[in-house]
Design a protein around this motif. Structure first.
Motif: not given
Length: 205
Positions: A188-205
């Motif tokens: 569940i934790a990994k699926a939740s992270l999978d949901a948001v990870n791609r969307r926020i990549q350009g905002r935090i690196s």
């Protein structure tokens, strides 16, 4: 104190484009930063604090730092947020989950507590995961977990998590998935992270 040297130090911090330091002879009054969107403001503030303490032995009040961000095209190699682990604790009526994520070598923890219902046993893990992501990006109340769905396809058990992300006056729905191996909570934790990870990549690196 030679506050003029602060400008050069802060200008070298990753993500900072322009700096304005306001001070009188004895007091540092304001620091205004224009930064790109490659890193979260919270991370930039921490770097400013650390740099000034290490180089100038000056402990700054973070409240005087203001940061404005603008989109740029100079994105660097993106490091994804990584899942590190979780702890689930239950009492007579409540269930609490603490999820630890890592980003750029630093751990961030999200914690949520809910009434111990069947649905909440799953949803509290997803809520804690996105709360940890909000800590990383320095923006609370951005994500809202809509549903956690457990499914089976060709003898493969997997979890899908639906998350809404608030963007300005609107919202975007994202879906993540993970195969259940040994621990459904970890999936569940990994699926939740999978949901948001791609969307926020350009905002935090």
């Amino acid at each position: 104190m030679n506050f003029s040297s602060f400008y050069e130090i802060i200008s070298k911090i990753n993500g900072v484009s322009h700096v304005k330091v306001i001070h009188d002879d004895e007091l540092l009054q304001e620091i205004h930063i224009l930064a790109n969107t490659n890193r979260a403001p919270k991370q930039i503030v921490r770097d400013i604090e650390t740099a000034l303490l290490a180089v100038c032995d000056y402990r700054i009040d973070r409240k005087i730092i203001s940061i404005a961000q603008i989109d740029t095209e100079d994105y660097k190699v993106i490091n994804r947020i990584k899942y590190e682990g979780l702890v689930v604790e239950t009492s007579d009526h409540n269930i609490q989950c603490k999820v630890t994520l890592s980003y750029e070598g630093e751990d961030f923890c999200g914690s949520k507590t809910a009434i111990k219902t069947i649905l909440n046993r799953r949803k509290v893990v997803a809520d804690a995961t996105v709360a940890a992501v909000e800590e990383i990006i320095g923006q609370p109340f951005v994500f809202d977990v809509q549903d956690v769905i457990v499914s089976t396809s060709r003898d493969v058990n997997y979890v899908s998590v639906i998350v809404n992300m608030v963007i300005g006056e609107g919202e975007e729905t994202m879906v993540g998935a993970a195969i259940i191996k040994n621990d459904i909570n970890e999936a569940i934790a990994k699926a939740s992270l999978d949901a948001v990870n791609r969307r926020i990549q350009g905002r935090i690196s």
